[in-house]
Design a protein around this motif. Structure first.
Motif, PDB file in Angstrom:
ATOM      1  N   LEU A   1       0.850   4.077  -2.826  1.00  0.00           N
ATOM      2  CA  LEU A   1       0.622   5.489  -2.497  1.00  0.00           C
ATOM      3  C   LEU A   1       1.741   6.371  -3.046  1.00  0.00           C
ATOM      4  O   LEU A   1       1.480   7.462  -3.563  1.00  0.00           O
ATOM      5  CB  LEU A   1       0.490   5.678  -0.992  1.00  0.00           C
ATOM      6  CG  LEU A   1      -0.800   5.166  -0.365  1.00  0.00           C
ATOM      7  CD1 LEU A   1      -0.735   5.252   1.157  1.00  0.00           C
ATOM      8  CD2 LEU A   1      -2.001   5.934  -0.886  1.00  0.00           C
TER       9      LEU A   1
ATOM     10  N   SER B   1      -6.358  -3.358   3.211  1.00  0.00           N
ATOM     11  CA  SER B   1      -5.462  -2.602   4.089  1.00  0.00           C
ATOM     12  C   SER B   1      -6.106  -2.244   5.414  1.00  0.00           C
ATOM     13  O   SER B   1      -5.421  -1.847   6.352  1.00  0.00           O
ATOM     14  CB  SER B   1      -4.970  -1.343   3.383  1.00  0.00           C
ATOM     15  OG  SER B   1      -6.039  -0.444   3.203  1.00  0.00           O
TER      16      SER B   1
ATOM     17  N   ARG C   1      -7.597  -1.211  -0.863  1.00  0.00           N
ATOM     18  CA  ARG C   1      -8.017  -0.388   0.279  1.00  0.00           C
ATOM     19  C   ARG C   1      -8.806  -1.231   1.265  1.00  0.00           C
ATOM     20  O   ARG C   1      -8.684  -1.066   2.474  1.00  0.00           O
ATOM     21  CB  ARG C   1      -8.832   0.808  -0.196  1.00  0.00           C
ATOM     22  CG  ARG C   1      -7.988   1.965  -0.676  1.00  0.00           C
ATOM     23  CD  ARG C   1      -8.803   3.230  -0.773  1.00  0.00           C
ATOM     24  NE  ARG C   1      -9.877   3.117  -1.730  1.00  0.00           N
ATOM     25  CZ  ARG C   1      -9.815   3.524  -2.984  1.00  0.00           C
ATOM     26  NH1 ARG C   1      -8.715   4.070  -3.442  1.00  0.00           N
ATOM     27  NH2 ARG C   1     -10.845   3.383  -3.791  1.00  0.00           N
TER      28      ARG C   1
ATOM     29  N   LYS D   1      -6.766  10.312  -2.497  1.00  0.00           N
ATOM     30  CA  LYS D   1      -8.111  10.009  -3.009  1.00  0.00           C
ATOM     31  C   LYS D   1      -8.903  11.285  -3.273  1.00  0.00           C
ATOM     32  O   LYS D   1      -9.654  11.366  -4.240  1.00  0.00           O
ATOM     33  CB  LYS D   1      -8.846   9.129  -2.004  1.00  0.00           C
ATOM     34  CG  LYS D   1     -10.227   8.724  -2.443  1.00  0.00           C
ATOM     35  CD  LYS D   1     -10.879   7.853  -1.391  1.00  0.00           C
ATOM     36  CE  LYS D   1     -12.311   7.531  -1.772  1.00  0.00           C
ATOM     37  NZ  LYS D   1     -12.997   6.790  -0.736  1.00  0.00           N
TER      38      LYS D   1
ATOM     39  N   SER E   1      -3.501   8.201   2.061  1.00  0.00           N
ATOM     40  CA  SER E   1      -4.470   7.588   1.145  1.00  0.00           C
ATOM     41  C   SER E   1      -5.676   8.496   0.949  1.00  0.00           C
ATOM     42  O   SER E   1      -6.149   8.692  -0.179  1.00  0.00           O
ATOM     43  CB  SER E   1      -4.902   6.227   1.684  1.00  0.00           C
ATOM     44  OG  SER E   1      -5.819   5.608   0.827  1.00  0.00           O
TER      45      SER E   1
ATOM     46  N   THR F   1      -0.447   6.440   6.869  1.00  0.00           N
ATOM     47  CA  THR F   1      -0.770   5.833   5.579  1.00  0.00           C
ATOM     48  C   THR F   1      -2.233   6.095   5.226  1.00  0.00           C
ATOM     49  O   THR F   1      -2.560   6.417   4.073  1.00  0.00           O
ATOM     50  CB  THR F   1      -0.475   4.321   5.593  1.00  0.00           C
ATOM     51  OG1 THR F   1       0.914   4.127   5.885  1.00  0.00           O
ATOM     52  CG2 THR F   1      -0.808   3.674   4.266  1.00  0.00           C
TER      53      THR F   1
ATOM     54  N   VAL G   1      -4.744   4.031  -5.683  1.00  0.00           N
ATOM     55  CA  VAL G   1      -4.765   2.781  -4.941  1.00  0.00           C
ATOM     56  C   VAL G   1      -6.035   2.033  -5.325  1.00  0.00           C
ATOM     57  O   VAL G   1      -7.131   2.586  -5.216  1.00  0.00           O
ATOM     58  CB  VAL G   1      -4.726   3.052  -3.415  1.00  0.00           C
ATOM     59  CG1 VAL G   1      -4.775   1.765  -2.633  1.00  0.00           C
ATOM     60  CG2 VAL G   1      -3.485   3.848  -3.063  1.00  0.00           C
TER      61      VAL G   1
ATOM     62  N   LYS H   1       0.838  -1.205   0.000  1.00  0.00           N
ATOM     63  CA  LYS H   1       0.000   0.000   0.000  1.00  0.00           C
ATOM     64  C   LYS H   1       0.872   1.254   0.000  1.00  0.00           C
ATOM     65  O   LYS H   1       0.583   2.209  -0.727  1.00  0.00           O
ATOM     66  CB  LYS H   1      -0.938   0.019   1.198  1.00  0.00           C
ATOM     67  CG  LYS H   1      -1.868   1.228   1.154  1.00  0.00           C
ATOM     68  CD  LYS H   1      -2.936   1.199   2.191  1.00  0.00           C
ATOM     69  CE  LYS H   1      -3.849   2.414   2.024  1.00  0.00           C
ATOM     70  NZ  LYS H   1      -4.869   2.476   3.022  1.00  0.00           N
TER      71      LYS H   1
END
Length: 151
Positions: A73, A93, A90, A142, A138, A134, A85, A69
């Motif tokens: 990223l 994760s 997702r 996004k 993310s 993280t 991602v 991940k």
């Protein structure tokens, strides 16, 4: 938030690395024996002890998926525009906190059994910080505007 993304990704990667190699917990048993295993040490001990399935599960959800991940990223942030991602990753994760929960259960069990005492160590905090950073990175990736929308 966009200007902080490089710093967040760097901090997440560094915290992840520290979380893998630094001790997660300190366990004292019977006042004479103590251990301070790292996540990599725990996986290695499980494997050597014959618990291959458990070692594989912990390695996948605590090492491989978070590392993948982070790589995705970094690629989404600095690679080709429009990369991101994948949704399936997702979902997986979300399990990256699995070892943090397991360590908390071990500490609880040790403290309630009366046979051992256990305390958190820096590795656990670095790993938890990596998970939070993280997730923050993310979310920033996004929700960032695409280059096509900026035109």
């Amino acid at each position: 938030m966009r200007s902080l993304l490089p710093l967040i990704l760097f901090a997440a990667s560094a915290c992840f690395a520290f979380g893998l190699v630094l001790p997660l917990i300190h366990v004292d048993r019977l006042y004479f024996f103590s251990e301070e295993p790292s996540l990599i040490g725990m996986i290695s001990a499980l494997w050597r002890g014959g618990d291959w399935l458990l070692a594989t599960i912990v390695a996948l959800f605590s090492v491989a998926f978070p590392a993948l991940k982070l790589g995705l990223l970094h690629n989404a942030a600095y690679g080709h525009p429009g990369t991101g991602v994948p949704a399936w990753f997702r979902a997986l994760s979300n399990w990256s906190m699995l070892d943090v929960i397991l360590v908390a259960l071990v500490i609880f069990a040790a403290k309630t059994s009366g046979l051992a005492t256990a305390f958190t160590k820096p590795g656990l905090w670095f790993f938890a910080a990596s998970v939070v950073l993280t997730a923050t990175a993310s979310a920033a990736i996004k929700h960032r505007p695409t280059q096509e929308a900026a035109r």
